[in-house]
Write an enzyme that holds these catalytic residues in place. Structure first.
Site, short mmCIF file in Angstrom:
data_model
loop_
_atom_site.label_atom_id
_atom_site.label_comp_id
_atom_site.label_asym_id
_atom_site.label_seq_id
_atom_site.Cartn_x
_atom_site.Cartn_y
_atom_site.Cartn_z
N ASN A 11 0.86 -1.18 0.00
CA ASN A 11 0.00 0.00 0.00
C ASN A 11 0.90 1.23 0.00
O ASN A 11 1.50 1.56 1.01
CB ASN A 11 -0.89 -0.04 1.25
CG ASN A 11 -1.73 1.20 1.41
OD1 ASN A 11 -1.84 2.01 0.49
ND2 ASN A 11 -2.34 1.36 2.59
N LYS A 13 0.06 4.25 -0.29
CA LYS A 13 -0.60 5.41 0.33
C LYS A 13 -0.39 6.66 -0.55
O LYS A 13 -0.29 6.54 -1.77
CB LYS A 13 -0.11 5.63 1.76
CG LYS A 13 -0.15 4.36 2.59
CD LYS A 13 0.00 4.61 4.06
CE LYS A 13 0.18 3.30 4.78
NZ LYS A 13 0.03 3.42 6.22
N HIS A 95 -9.48 0.74 4.95
CA HIS A 95 -8.19 0.99 5.60
C HIS A 95 -8.40 1.91 6.81
O HIS A 95 -9.24 2.80 6.78
CB HIS A 95 -7.21 1.62 4.61
CG HIS A 95 -5.82 1.65 5.12
ND1 HIS A 95 -5.37 2.63 5.96
CD2 HIS A 95 -4.78 0.79 4.96
CE1 HIS A 95 -4.11 2.38 6.28
NE2 HIS A 95 -3.74 1.27 5.70
N GLU A 97 -6.82 4.37 7.88
CA GLU A 97 -6.69 5.81 7.63
C GLU A 97 -7.98 6.38 7.05
O GLU A 97 -8.35 7.52 7.33
CB GLU A 97 -5.47 6.07 6.73
CG GLU A 97 -4.18 5.86 7.52
CD GLU A 97 -3.01 5.32 6.73
OE1 GLU A 97 -3.03 5.38 5.49
OE2 GLU A 97 -2.07 4.83 7.38
N GLU A 165 -5.42 -5.42 10.37
CA GLU A 165 -4.41 -4.37 10.59
C GLU A 165 -4.73 -3.63 11.89
O GLU A 165 -5.52 -2.67 11.88
CB GLU A 165 -4.43 -3.38 9.43
CG GLU A 165 -4.10 -3.99 8.08
CD GLU A 165 -3.55 -2.94 7.14
OE1 GLU A 165 -2.40 -3.09 6.73
OE2 GLU A 165 -4.25 -1.96 6.84
N GLY A 171 2.15 2.00 10.70
CA GLY A 171 3.04 3.15 10.57
C GLY A 171 3.74 3.55 11.86
O GLY A 171 4.30 4.64 11.95
N SER A 211 3.32 -2.34 10.32
CA SER A 211 4.76 -2.33 10.57
C SER A 211 5.47 -3.64 10.19
O SER A 211 6.46 -4.02 10.83
CB SER A 211 5.07 -1.93 12.02
OG SER A 211 4.62 -0.61 12.25
#
Ligand code: PEP
Length: 249
Positions: A11, A13, A95, A97, A165, A171, A211
């Site tokens: 991904n 991003k 996701h 985010e 996730e 991240g 991560s």
């Protein structure tokens, strides 16, 4: 890794420029990749065409979002039909985010998933709990609620890969331990068996994200219910991403 084909998604991003993506594609094109792994990368929309025209066919392309229905008067959105038209095979939905920064809710995400599947895209369906939810002992409840929203919306699980996730691991450099990831993957599989079907539970790939890097992927990949990875930061470096792909045992 389980019995299904290992699946590794990158991904990207909101990262990259024409030049940096040219370099990344070139690194991926020259990498040696285990043949028995599905590999997908998700560039930003604006670079999908560049990647499609330069990346080896060995690697498929995912978008990072799609609209809930047919295109039209929806400023700033991209439809599943357009993604198909430009050569995408997959879309990443749900996701963290988008859930937590863009405030997308379960039903909205479910609607997107159903529409994308209906247009023939594969869906990388993300789920995962916040740190405070984990600390409050709500990890399974949160994941099951997010799963239920997909299950209520989609006509079939044939083209879905579930990405677990945990938000606290995305991240942050704080990867889940193989045991922590395995525990949730088993719970997700059990949920599918009870609420969808035994067949879907056994054949749906459940990948881990948060991560993952070239140094920790091999240990995670040993776990029976970890069927691959969704990789953010480490997918921006071709050699690291290749190492992660090749970590399947
Ligand atoms: C992700 O965004 O899906 C992700 C897992 O990011 P990172 O690998 O950077 O934690």
């Amino acid at each position: 890794a389980g019995s299904g084909k290992f699946f590794v998604g990158g991904n990207w991003k909101c990262n990259g420029t024409k030049d940096s993506i040219k370099q990344l594609v070139s690194d991926l094109n020259s990498a040696t990749l285990e043949p028995d792994v599905d590999v997908v990368v998700g560039p930003p929309f604006v670079y999908i065409d560049q990647v499609k025209n330069s990346l080896t066919d060995r690697i498929e392309i995912a978008a990072q979002n799609s609209w809930t229905g047919k295109g039209g008067a929806f400023t700033g959105e991209i439809s599943a039909e357009q993604l198909k038209d430009i050569g995408c095979k997959w879309v990443i939905l749900g996701h963290s985010e988008r859930r937590h920064v863009l405030k997308e809710d379960d039903q909205f995400i479910g609607k997107k998933a159903a529409y994308a599947l209906g247009q023939g895209l594969g869906v990388i369906a993300c789920i995962g709990e916040l740190l405070e939810e984990r600390e409050a002992g709500k990890t399974f409840d949160v994941c099951f609620q997010q799963l239920k929203a997909y299950a209520d919306a989609v006509p079939s699980w044939d083209n879905i890969v579930i990405a677990y996730e945990p938000v606290w691991a995305i991240g942050t450099g704080k990867v889940a331990s193989p045991e922590q990831a395995q525990e949730v993957h088993v719970a997700v599989r059990d949920w599918l068996a009870k609420n969808v079907s035994a067949e879907v539970a056994s054949k749906t790939r459940i990948i881990y994200g948060g991560s993952v890097n070239a140094g920790n992927s091999a240990e995670l990949a040993k776990k029976e219910d970890i069927d691959g990875f969704l990789v953010g930061g480490a997918s921006l470096k071709g050699s690291d991403f290749a190492t992660i792909i090749n970590s399947v045992t």
